[in-house]
Design an enzyme around this catalytic site. Structure first.
Site, short mmCIF file in Angstrom:
data_model
loop_
_atom_site.label_atom_id
_atom_site.label_comp_id
_atom_site.label_asym_id
_atom_site.label_seq_id
_atom_site.Cartn_x
_atom_site.Cartn_y
_atom_site.Cartn_z
CE1 TYR A 11 0.68 13.79 1.43
CE2 TYR A 11 0.34 11.46 0.92
CZ TYR A 11 0.22 12.80 0.58
OH TYR A 11 -0.36 13.14 -0.63
N GLY A 36 6.76 9.64 10.73
CA GLY A 36 6.09 10.93 10.80
C GLY A 36 7.04 12.03 11.25
CB SER A 117 -4.43 -0.52 2.22
OG SER A 117 -3.69 -0.60 1.04
CE1 TYR A 141 0.00 -1.23 4.74
CE2 TYR A 141 -0.61 -1.47 2.43
CZ TYR A 141 -0.68 -0.78 3.62
OH TYR A 141 -1.45 0.35 3.70
CE LYS A 145 -3.08 -0.38 6.80
NZ LYS A 145 -3.48 0.59 7.85
CG PHE A 169 -6.79 2.13 -5.27
CD1 PHE A 169 -6.30 1.14 -6.10
CD2 PHE A 169 -8.03 1.92 -4.67
CE1 PHE A 169 -7.03 -0.03 -6.35
CE2 PHE A 169 -8.76 0.77 -4.90
CZ PHE A 169 -8.26 -0.20 -5.74
NE ARG A 217 -1.19 -0.09 -10.90
CZ ARG A 217 -1.30 -0.89 -11.95
NH1 ARG A 217 -2.28 -0.70 -12.83
NH2 ARG A 217 -0.45 -1.88 -12.13
N GLY A 281 3.55 -9.20 -12.54
CA GLY A 281 2.45 -9.01 -11.61
C GLY A 281 1.75 -7.68 -11.69
CG ASP A 282 3.40 -3.74 -12.24
OD1 ASP A 282 3.19 -3.96 -11.03
OD2 ASP A 282 4.30 -2.98 -12.64
#
Length: 330
Positions: A11, A36, A117, A141, A145, A169, A217, A281-282
């Site tokens: 993408y 992909g 990221s 992840y 990075k 983001f 966000r 955790g948000d």
């Protein structure tokens, strides 16, 4: 001379390919097509179907096409899944990056733009993230990075490698018909899938200290993002100095409820989101400053939330058509 785009059938990578072509750059794509799509790559762009873990194939591609620089957009990008599959993530994102760097050294390729990221930050304790905000990743992840950034910096200290890493983001939207976000984990495709399946989308938490009570966000349009990759490549090719890391963000962000309201307006599908309790955790709000990238990489938020949703929806609807790739207007 040619730039190699790893993950160029994905993408984000496919939009980077389009931006590079529009900027007059020659490109070759290397992608194992695990996430992909071959038809995301223009017919006149060479596509090498291979993993970045295959150093021999990387070296052969570099030699065959006279590669002078690399935009490294390949990798395993699902933070949540990475918790269950840490070894796979480290193999793809850490070992893969190390293998790519070795192939570049062996092929005398000394320019690299790394797609990093915001996951490197984890859950920052500030409302607006800058390049000096401490990196505290909270998933394999995000860790992978950050380690990728470290690997690149270490190689640069011991070689002639010039580089920059771009942290961003939530990437949304579409700049070309047929190029769409197929991720099963991102908000826009999740909501689109729910609506087209007759399922009610869900908001987790409406009691946050934000204007409408839902999480805020940062969202950036993929075409804007791709343009800054092009500028980074052009500046490295011209021998100009770039910072080691840039954030690509709006500085403000949008709430989950604003996203839901905009999707309802754009799709003309009436729905009322289901409300569920907060997820652990948000954080209430996360957005990134793009000031440094604005100075150096022509980073501009050219799209508002409505145009991000509209281009995403149009591309999703066009995905099944046989029409050629073309521009998507907001």
């Amino acid at each position: 001379m040619t730039w190699m785009i790893t993950g160029g059938a994905g993408y984000i990578g496919s939009h980077v390919v389009q931006a590079m072509l529009e900027g007059g750059m020659d490109v070759v794509v290397i992608d194992d097509l695990s996430t992909g799509f071959a038809n995301f790559v223009p017919a006149d762009v060479p596509l090498v179907r291979s993993s970045i873990l295959d150093r021999r194939e990387l070296e052969q591609t570099i030699a065959k096409y006279g590669v002078e620089g690399v935009i490294h957009a390949a990798g395993f990008k699902y933070a949540g899944v990475s918790v269950q599959q840490p070894l796979h993530v480290y193999a793809q994102n850490v070992t893969g990056t190390a293998t790519l760097l070795q192939a570049m050294l062996n092929g005398n390729v000394d320019k690299l733009v790394f797609s990093s990221s915001c996951a490197t930050f984890g859950s920052p304790d500030v409302d607006e993230v800058t390049e000096t905000t401490p990196a505290r990743p909270e998933s394999p992840y995000g860790e992978s990075k950050l380690i990728g950034e470290w690997l690149i910096a270490d190689v640069a200290r011991s070689s002639q490698l010039t580089h920059t890493s771009l942290r961003y983001f939530n990437v949304v939207g579409s700049g070309h018909a047929g190029l769409y976000d197929a991720s099963p984990h991102n908000l826009f495709p999740l909501v689109f899938d729910a609506l087209t399946s007759g399922v009610t989308p869900t908001i987790f938490g409406v009691d946050y200290p934000t204007p409408d009570g839902t999480c805020v966000r940062d969202y950036v349009h993929v075409a804007d993002l791709a343009h800054s990759h092009l500028i980074a490549a052009q500046k490295l090719a011209a021998g100009k100095h770039l910072e080691p890391v840039y954030n690509l963000g709006s500085g403000t962000g949008w709430s989950v409820r604003q996203v839901m309201d905009t999707i309802r307006e754009v799709t003309a599908i009436d729905f009322t989101p289901a409300i569920r309790p907060r997820r652990p955790g948000d954080p209430a709000r996360i957005a990134a400053s793009g000031e440094l990238a604005r100075r150096d990489l022509e980073w501009v938020m050219r799209h508002d939330l409505e145009s991000m949703v509209r281009s995403s929806w149009r591309s999703r609807l066009a995905a099944g058509s046989a029409s050629p790739v073309g521009d998507i207007s907001p």
